[in-house]
Write a protein that holds these residues in place. Structure first.
Motif, PDB file in Angstrom:
ATOM      1  N   LEU A   1      69.719  31.701 -49.817  1.00 10.32           N
ATOM      2  CA  LEU A   1      70.110  30.631 -48.899  1.00 10.32           C
ATOM      3  C   LEU A   1      70.857  29.470 -49.530  1.00 10.32           C
ATOM      4  O   LEU A   1      71.398  28.622 -48.822  1.00 10.32           O
ATOM      5  CB  LEU A   1      68.853  30.065 -48.207  1.00 10.32           C
ATOM      6  CG  LEU A   1      68.021  31.046 -47.397  1.00 10.32           C
ATOM      7  CD1 LEU A   1      66.742  30.371 -46.920  1.00 10.32           C
ATOM      8  CD2 LEU A   1      68.823  31.568 -46.228  1.00 10.32           C
ATOM      9  N   GLY A   2      70.840  29.376 -50.846  1.00  9.94           N
ATOM     10  CA  GLY A   2      71.398  28.200 -51.495  1.00  9.94           C
ATOM     11  C   GLY A   2      70.346  27.108 -51.536  1.00  9.94           C
ATOM     12  O   GLY A   2      69.149  27.391 -51.532  1.00  9.94           O
TER      13      GLY A   2
ATOM     14  N   THR B   1      60.335  31.116 -54.260  1.00  6.22           N
ATOM     15  CA  THR B   1      61.251  29.991 -54.057  1.00  6.22           C
ATOM     16  C   THR B   1      62.610  30.298 -54.674  1.00  6.22           C
ATOM     17  O   THR B   1      63.652  30.042 -54.058  1.00  6.22           O
ATOM     18  CB  THR B   1      60.659  28.706 -54.660  1.00  6.22           C
ATOM     19  OG1 THR B   1      59.382  28.468 -54.069  1.00  6.22           O
ATOM     20  CG2 THR B   1      61.558  27.512 -54.399  1.00  6.22           C
ATOM     21  N   ASP B   2      62.630  30.869 -55.857  1.00  4.36           N
ATOM     22  CA  ASP B   2      63.891  31.234 -56.509  1.00  4.36           C
ATOM     23  C   ASP B   2      64.640  32.293 -55.699  1.00  4.36           C
ATOM     24  O   ASP B   2      65.863  32.216 -55.550  1.00  4.36           O
ATOM     25  CB  ASP B   2      63.643  31.735 -57.924  1.00  4.36           C
ATOM     26  CG  ASP B   2      63.211  30.629 -58.869  1.00  4.36           C
ATOM     27  OD1 ASP B   2      63.420  29.438 -58.547  1.00  4.36           O
ATOM     28  OD2 ASP B   2      62.653  30.954 -59.933  1.00  4.36           O
TER      29      ASP B   2
ATOM     30  N   VAL C   1      61.466  24.135 -45.857  1.00  3.91           N
ATOM     31  CA  VAL C   1      61.215  25.452 -46.463  1.00  3.91           C
ATOM     32  C   VAL C   1      60.421  25.285 -47.755  1.00  3.91           C
ATOM     33  O   VAL C   1      59.496  26.057 -48.026  1.00  3.91           O
ATOM     34  CB  VAL C   1      62.543  26.209 -46.714  1.00  3.91           C
ATOM     35  CG1 VAL C   1      62.302  27.492 -47.483  1.00  3.91           C
ATOM     36  CG2 VAL C   1      63.245  26.496 -45.399  1.00  3.91           C
ATOM     37  N   VAL C   2      60.768  24.295 -48.536  1.00  2.00           N
ATOM     38  CA  VAL C   2      60.042  24.040 -49.782  1.00  2.00           C
ATOM     39  C   VAL C   2      58.586  23.701 -49.483  1.00  2.00           C
ATOM     40  O   VAL C   2      57.679  24.075 -50.229  1.00  2.00           O
ATOM     41  CB  VAL C   2      60.717  22.896 -50.576  1.00  2.00           C
ATOM     42  CG1 VAL C   2      59.916  22.543 -51.810  1.00  2.00           C
ATOM     43  CG2 VAL C   2      62.138  23.295 -50.966  1.00  2.00           C
ATOM     44  N   ALA C   3      58.341  23.031 -48.367  1.00  2.00           N
ATOM     45  CA  ALA C   3      56.980  22.612 -48.007  1.00  2.00           C
ATOM     46  C   ALA C   3      56.122  23.761 -47.477  1.00  2.00           C
ATOM     47  O   ALA C   3      54.912  23.616 -47.367  1.00  2.00           O
ATOM     48  CB  ALA C   3      57.040  21.504 -46.971  1.00  2.00           C
TER      49      ALA C   3
END
Length: 70
Positions: free
Chosen positions: A12-13, A5-6, A19-21
């Motif tokens: 991508l900012g 995720t980082d 995307v998080v899901a």
């Protein structure tokens, strides 16, 4: 999980909720696709730059290359 995720955030900012899901495997796949796309883009830009230089007289190519790429 957090590392992927980082890494995506660095590329991508702020990440959209979709995307998080994503699951970890999907985030890793997305990261791999983004990295491959960046590599491909870099290679294509390099080829385009060299093709553009080929239109210049040979004596100027080194000078122009140094001016564009410090």
């Amino acid at each position: 999980m957090q590392d992927t995720t980082d890494a995506l955030r660095r590329k991508l900012g702020p990440l959209p909720p979709a995307v998080v899901a994503l699951g970890e495997a999907d985030r890793q796949a997305l990261l791999a696709l983004l990295s491959a796309a960046e590599t491909r883009q870099s290679d294509e830009l390099e080829a385009a730059f060299e093709a553009a230089l080929s239109h210049l007289p040979r004596l100027l190519r080194g000078t122009v290359r140094k001016m564009i790429r410090p």
